[in-house]
Design a protein around this motif. Structure first.
Motif, mmCIF file in Angstrom:
data_model
loop_
_atom_site.group_PDB
_atom_site.id
_atom_site.type_symbol
_atom_site.label_atom_id
_atom_site.label_comp_id
_atom_site.label_asym_id
_atom_site.label_seq_id
_atom_site.Cartn_x
_atom_site.Cartn_y
_atom_site.Cartn_z
ATOM 1 N N CYS A 149 0.820 -1.219 0.000
ATOM 2 C CA CYS A 149 0.000 0.000 0.000
ATOM 3 C C CYS A 149 0.851 1.266 0.000
ATOM 4 O O CYS A 149 0.483 2.258 -0.638
ATOM 5 N N THR A 150 1.950 1.233 0.743
ATOM 6 C CA THR A 150 2.694 2.483 0.955
ATOM 7 C C THR A 150 3.833 2.699 -0.044
ATOM 8 O O THR A 150 4.142 3.844 -0.372
ATOM 9 N N GLY A 151 4.447 1.616 -0.486
ATOM 10 C CA GLY A 151 5.614 1.733 -1.379
ATOM 11 C C GLY A 151 5.348 2.549 -2.641
ATOM 12 O O GLY A 151 6.130 3.447 -2.974
ATOM 13 N N PRO A 152 4.235 2.274 -3.368
ATOM 14 C CA PRO A 152 4.021 3.018 -4.612
ATOM 15 C C PRO A 152 3.952 4.531 -4.421
ATOM 16 O O PRO A 152 4.595 5.279 -5.143
ATOM 17 N N TRP A 153 3.161 4.986 -3.439
ATOM 18 C CA TRP A 153 3.030 6.444 -3.260
ATOM 19 C C TRP A 153 4.368 7.066 -2.862
ATOM 20 O O TRP A 153 4.749 8.117 -3.396
ATOM 21 N N LEU A 154 5.055 6.419 -1.944
ATOM 22 C CA LEU A 154 6.321 7.005 -1.487
ATOM 23 C C LEU A 154 7.328 7.074 -2.639
ATOM 24 O O LEU A 154 8.121 8.015 -2.733
ATOM 25 N N THR A 155 7.298 6.090 -3.525
ATOM 26 C CA THR A 155 8.203 6.128 -4.683
ATOM 27 C C THR A 155 7.772 7.206 -5.671
ATOM 28 O O THR A 155 8.616 7.911 -6.237
ATOM 29 N N LEU A 156 6.461 7.337 -5.855
ATOM 30 C CA LEU A 156 5.978 8.362 -6.792
ATOM 31 C C LEU A 156 6.283 9.769 -6.283
ATOM 32 O O LEU A 156 6.540 10.674 -7.066
ATOM 33 N N VAL A 157 6.265 9.936 -4.976
ATOM 34 C CA VAL A 157 6.551 11.249 -4.407
ATOM 35 C C VAL A 157 8.040 11.546 -4.447
ATOM 36 O O VAL A 157 8.464 12.644 -4.834
ATOM 37 N N THR A 158 8.841 10.563 -4.061
ATOM 38 C CA THR A 158 10.291 10.796 -4.024
ATOM 39 C C THR A 158 10.935 10.604 -5.392
ATOM 40 O O THR A 158 12.073 11.000 -5.598
ATOM 41 N N ARG A 159 10.218 9.952 -6.317
ATOM 42 C CA ARG A 159 10.655 9.727 -7.695
ATOM 43 C C ARG A 159 11.955 8.936 -7.759
ATOM 44 O O ARG A 159 12.785 9.153 -8.638
ATOM 45 N N ARG A 160 12.130 8.023 -6.815
ATOM 46 C CA ARG A 160 13.342 7.233 -6.824
ATOM 47 C C ARG A 160 13.146 5.973 -5.997
ATOM 48 O O ARG A 160 12.571 6.038 -4.903
ATOM 49 N N THR A 161 13.640 4.833 -6.483
ATOM 50 C CA THR A 161 13.412 3.569 -5.785
ATOM 51 C C THR A 161 14.004 3.593 -4.387
ATOM 52 O O THR A 161 13.329 3.271 -3.402
ATOM 53 N N VAL A 162 15.274 3.966 -4.287
ATOM 54 C CA VAL A 162 15.957 3.867 -2.998
ATOM 55 C C VAL A 162 15.343 4.834 -1.990
ATOM 56 O O VAL A 162 15.224 4.512 -0.792
ATOM 57 N N ALA A 163 14.896 5.988 -2.464
ATOM 58 C CA ALA A 163 14.261 6.943 -1.560
ATOM 59 C C ALA A 163 12.915 6.410 -1.084
ATOM 60 O O ALA A 163 12.554 6.564 0.091
ATOM 61 N N GLY A 164 12.187 5.765 -1.999
ATOM 62 C CA GLY A 164 10.919 5.151 -1.613
ATOM 63 C C GLY A 164 11.130 4.063 -0.579
ATOM 64 O O GLY A 164 10.378 3.956 0.394
ATOM 65 N N ILE A 165 12.180 3.268 -0.770
ATOM 66 C CA ILE A 165 12.450 2.164 0.160
ATOM 67 C C ILE A 165 12.780 2.694 1.554
ATOM 68 O O ILE A 165 12.205 2.241 2.550
ATOM 69 N N VAL A 166 13.709 3.640 1.637
ATOM 70 C CA VAL A 166 14.086 4.137 2.965
ATOM 71 C C VAL A 166 12.907 4.847 3.642
ATOM 72 O O VAL A 166 12.728 4.720 4.856
ATOM 73 N N SER A 167 12.076 5.533 2.856
ATOM 74 C CA SER A 167 10.900 6.182 3.456
ATOM 75 C C SER A 167 9.916 5.120 3.962
ATOM 76 O O SER A 167 9.414 5.222 5.085
ATOM 77 N N ALA A 168 9.649 4.130 3.106
ATOM 78 C CA ALA A 168 8.661 3.105 3.476
ATOM 79 C C ALA A 168 9.145 2.261 4.653
ATOM 80 O O ALA A 168 8.331 1.716 5.398
ATOM 81 N N LEU A 169 10.451 2.143 4.831
ATOM 82 C CA LEU A 169 10.976 1.374 5.959
ATOM 83 C C LEU A 169 10.994 2.181 7.249
ATOM 84 O O LEU A 169 10.748 1.644 8.323
ATOM 85 N N SER A 170 11.276 3.468 7.141
ATOM 86 C CA SER A 170 11.458 4.250 8.366
ATOM 87 C C SER A 170 10.131 4.794 8.927
ATOM 88 O O SER A 170 9.991 4.927 10.135
ATOM 89 N N LEU A 171 9.150 5.062 8.065
ATOM 90 C CA LEU A 171 7.916 5.673 8.565
ATOM 91 C C LEU A 171 7.111 4.756 9.512
ATOM 92 O O LEU A 171 6.607 5.237 10.523
ATOM 93 N N PRO A 172 6.996 3.431 9.233
ATOM 94 C CA PRO A 172 6.287 2.579 10.215
ATOM 95 C C PRO A 172 6.948 2.608 11.592
ATOM 96 O O PRO A 172 6.256 2.580 12.611
ATOM 97 N N GLY A 173 8.280 2.692 11.610
ATOM 98 C CA GLY A 173 8.979 2.785 12.897
ATOM 99 C C GLY A 173 8.633 4.074 13.615
ATOM 100 O O GLY A 173 8.415 4.097 14.829
ATOM 101 N N LEU A 174 8.564 5.149 12.831
ATOM 102 C CA LEU A 174 8.224 6.446 13.426
ATOM 103 C C LEU A 174 6.794 6.413 13.974
ATOM 104 O O LEU A 174 6.524 6.911 15.078
ATOM 105 N N ILE A 175 5.888 5.782 13.229
ATOM 106 C CA ILE A 175 4.493 5.681 13.693
ATOM 107 C C ILE A 175 4.424 4.850 14.973
ATOM 108 O O ILE A 175 3.684 5.178 15.911
ATOM 109 N N TRP A 176 5.241 3.800 15.004
ATOM 110 C CA TRP A 176 5.289 2.935 16.200
ATOM 111 C C TRP A 176 5.717 3.762 17.419
ATOM 112 O O TRP A 176 5.063 3.725 18.475
#
Lengths: 525, 302
Positions: A149-176
């Protein structure tokens, strides 16, 4: 030029599409996902290979990283290949393109979930005490859904695979962390008893993640529907520009030529590390939220933060090192190095120094800022200053050098990170095995304990100071060799990837030599 | 098929990037069956306009219509009838030439394999080669093959000849584009943005010159050649400066005078004749010279 018209939809003449009945568009998407699918399927498969050091949580983390990577690739590779315009001008609705990409992504994720649940079922059948099938099933499924659910939007916003990955990995931790903090604040305000915080946290986090996932899934569609082909380097945060604008009266002035080239290069290198700084910000916010929650609510486990800070420090080292060369390739500025009238070795030193310095500084801050907020009371490690020095110094240098070496070899940041992790794991395995052999400690226990022993941070008390210094020097020497190998690739960039096998072996030998050195020191004294 | 509708109709187009205005109130109309040139300096707003046309960028103001259709609303209806060659061509690096063409063909209802084979042979493109092994020029050639094989009604080319060697460039312009349009005259439209105006000299029917996001000049190619003329004269004595606003002196050395006349060449010639020149002749400017003269003087829209 006049010839008969043929229908073309879904035709395939030859090549690897010839044997498959699938349409070329599907094959293209599956081809993109295939390597990540294999990597994601490995951790669940490793569950079948019962080994003491194969921690289920570590396997789950690797599985989640794999799912997130899969989720970021369908759009990330279009940005990476600069084919967004080519895709969007094809005569297909954006809805169809989106659904096709997402449909195939979810099919691939479903196959990984099925595999993971199957492996969990085998594990549960073998050892019902150690494996709970319902727990495995829940985490496996939830991870895949959140990632998808989250990977596509984060990649579309950051326009880069690696940026999408680090965002999608770190945000659930921040929410936790924010969930715990919010609940602790609410309990402190008397909205419910403090005893309810820990039982409430998992369901509240679940709801928060559900809202986050559904929200980002919807945003993903909206983002793709209005996606534009902007002629800007994808994944540019412009972090430092934004910070500079905060300064009132900050004026860009022309500088006299020929002065401070090192300073100019250093500033450029720091700009290349913008994503490392951004990730540092998210991780620091997460740690601070956890620490504050603990201060408000003492019932939380107080051992969570230091290991997390260490682990996050490692992630920052990996990021900082991997951005050194690949970021330049991404921007298309790599060839400028030959035009700059500064020796290549000096340019590389600035590059490597900026990466190692950034990683070390941010790693130390990540350890010290939460500790200072907490007043150092929950840091049970007796040798905290040395630990900080270790992670901020030697470990940062070693891991950053490895990631920088991978960055000099690989065309993209993602590949550099995968290569660095693979090289690092192989080196550490070799070191741990050698360590057990040479120090004559058969059955030396879990893998990580062996590593800590090699580092001198085994938690069982330290040896003499000089021994620690000598061990640190050996590690630094290994890092130096890794940086030198990176320099070879940086100077002669042509066919750098072909040097990977030889340099991989070299890295293994160098790191094995560190352990041999440690063994020799121990035997000598 | 909206045959009576213009192929492209742009009204008051505006597009900004942050504070920078890329296109400012551009209006133009391209009739079907024309070869339309879109000229401008670097950063003039050509690529932004084309991207707005293709729904790759959203206009901040104004309307864009392709065959009378809104590219944002009728995206498939528009894209089925056009093909696009971007200024920086990119393909999936793991695909071969063959696989790339098959992939792109899978989006189309029709695809002429015979034309594909002919163009691949003409450009000497090996179908089994990976696209990552192709040079910049070869990637452009592949993009051109992919654009022409579906035989679209509108071919949008953004700097199509950049990176092509002179032989392939000439072959592409004269043979490929020419043959493409000749295949169905009156119906196939070419909209080309280019710096190499001279290369397209013989093909362009009409053109628009864009400068700093604004339309500077729109004219038919023949009308432009008729209107823009270079006049050279030699006199017995150094001549006086010409008393006309629409005349630019490009050379005035001793007894020689060279003028670029942007309108009413006949009046200028009459005036020059009154000065009893030893030598006097006028010639039409090329489109490239018209472009240079227009952009340099910043002439307003007539």
């Amino acid at each position: 030029m006049r010839t008969a018209t043929q229908p073309a939809g879904g035709t395939a003449s030859d090549g690897f599409w010839a044997w498959t009945p699938l349409p070329p568009q599907w094959i293209k998407e599956l081809r993109v996902l295939l390597p990540a699918w294999i990597a994601t399927a490995c951790p669940p498969a490793l569950m079948l290979w019962e080994r003491e050091w194969l921690d289920p949580i570590l396997l789950w983390v690797l599985y989640f990283v794999g799912c997130v990577t899969l989720a970021c690739l369908p759009f990330g590779h279009e940005f990476g290949c600069r084919t967004v315009a080519s895709l969007l001008v094809q005569p297909a609705t954006r809805r169809r393109l989106f659904l096709q990409k997402l449909g195939l992504l979810w099919a691939v994720l479903a196959s990984v979930v099925w595999l993971a649940v199957g492996c969990g079922w085998v594990g549960a059948a073998r050892d019902p005490q150690a494996h709970s099938l319902s727990a495995v099933g829940f985490w496996v499924l939830a991870s895949a859904i959140v990632a998808g659910c989250t990977g596509p939007w984060l990649t579309l916003v950051t326009r880069r695979t690696v940026a999408g990955i680090v965002s999608a990995l770190s945000l659930p931790g921040l929410i936790w962390a924010m969930t715990y903090l919010t609940l602790a604040v609410m309990a402190k305000c008397g909205l419910f008893p403090e005893a309810s915080v820990l039982p409430l946290a998992p369901p509240v986090y679940g709801v928060a993640m559900a809202i986050y996932s559904v929200g980002l899934a919807v945003l993903g569609w909206h983002k793709f529907r209005s996606l534009e082909d902007l002629e800007v380097p994808s994944g540019n945060l412009a972090l430092f520009d934004r910070l500079r604008r905060l300064w009132p009266g900050a004026v860009v002035q022309a500088r006299p030529p020929g002065r401070h080239p090192v300073r100019a290069l250093l500033l450029k290198e720091l700009h290349l590390q913008q994503w490392t700084v951004a990730v540092f910000g998210v991780l620091l916010a997460m740690l601070l939220a956890l620490v504050l929650a603990k201060r408000l609510f003492m019932g939380m486990r107080d051992t969570d933060v230091p290991p997390l800070a260490f682990a996050f420090g490692l992630i920052l080292c990996l990021l900082a090192g991997s951005f050194t060369c690949t970021e330049e390739r991404h921007l298309g500025t790599m060839d400028w190095r030959v035009a700059i009238p500064l020796p290549t070795w000096r340019q590389w030193m600035i590059k490597a120094g900026a990466a190692a310095g950034t990683a070390a500084l941010l790693g130390v801050l990540l350890c010290l800022v939460p500790a200072s907020v907490e007043g150092l009371v929950f840091w049970h490690l007796p040798q905290l200053p040395l630990a900080v020095l270790w992670w901020g110094g030697v470990a940062a240098l070693w891991l950053t050098s490895l990631a920088a070496l991978a960055s000099s070899l690989c065309p993209t940041t993602l590949r550099a990170q995968i290569t660095a992790v693979a090289l690092g794991v192989a080196s550490l395995l070799a070191m741990a095995l050698l360590h057990d052999l040479l120090l004559i400690e058969p059955g030396a226990g879990p893998f990580l304990a062996g590593l800590f022993r090699a580092s001198g941070l085994n938690g069982e008390g330290l040896g003499p100071v000089w021994e620690g210094i000598l061990v640190a020097m050996l590690w630094t020497a290994a890092a130096f060799v890794q940086f030198c190998l990176g320099f070879v690739n940086y100077r002669h960039e042509t066919d750098a990837l072909r040097r990977l096998p030889a340099q991989g072996v070299c890295v293994l030998l160098v790191n094995a030599a560190v352990v041999v050195g440690i063994a020799a020191l121990k035997a000598r004294f | 098929m909206n045959a009576e509708k213009p192929a492209i109709q742009i009204e008051g187009l505006e597009r900004r990037y942050g504070r920078a205005e890329a296109v400012r109130g551009l209006s133009l109309q391209v009739e079907a069956g024309r070869c339309y040139g879109f000229f401008g300096r670097n950063g003039a707003g050509k690529t932004t306009t084309i991207k707005c046309l293709l729904n790759l960028l959203r206009p901040h103001a104004g309307t864009v219509r392709v065959f009378g259709l809104d590219p944002a609303r009728d995206e498939v209806g528009v894209k089925q009838r056009l093909a696009y060659v971007p200024d920086s061509v990119a393909f999936y690096p793991w695909m071969t030439v063959r696989e790339t063409l098959d992939y792109l063909a899978s989006f189309r209802d029709r695809w002429k394999r015979a034309i594909e084979a002919e163009l691949l042979a003409r450009f000497r493109l090996d179908p089994s080669r990976k696209t990552s092994e192709l040079s910049k020029g070869q990637r452009t050639q592949l993009a051109l093959v992919a654009a022409i094989c579906p035989e679209p009604e509108l071919l949008v080319l953004d700097e199509p000849t950049s990176g092509l060697d002179p032989i392939v460039r000439r072959e592409f312009i004269e043979t490929v584009i020419g043959a493409y349009q000749a295949g169905d005259p009156g119906r196939r439209t070419v909209f080309v943005s280019t710096h190499l105006i001279g290369e397209f000299e013989g093909l362009i029917d009409e053109f628009t010159i864009l400068d700093q996001g604004r339309e500077v000049l729109t004219l038919g190619a023949d009308a432009a050649r008729e209107r823009y003329r270079r006049v050279c004269a030699r006199f017995a004595q150094p001549p006086p400066p010409p008393p006309f606003d629409h005349v630019r002196v490009t050379r005035r050395e001793g007894r020689d005078l060279e003028l670029v006349v942007t309108d009413s060449a006949a009046r200028v010639m009459e005036w020059l004749k009154t000065l009893s020149p030893e030598m006097l002749h006028a010639e039409a400017l090329t489109l490239e010279e018209i472009f240079v003269a227009t952009v340099k003087t910043g002439e307003a829209v007539p």
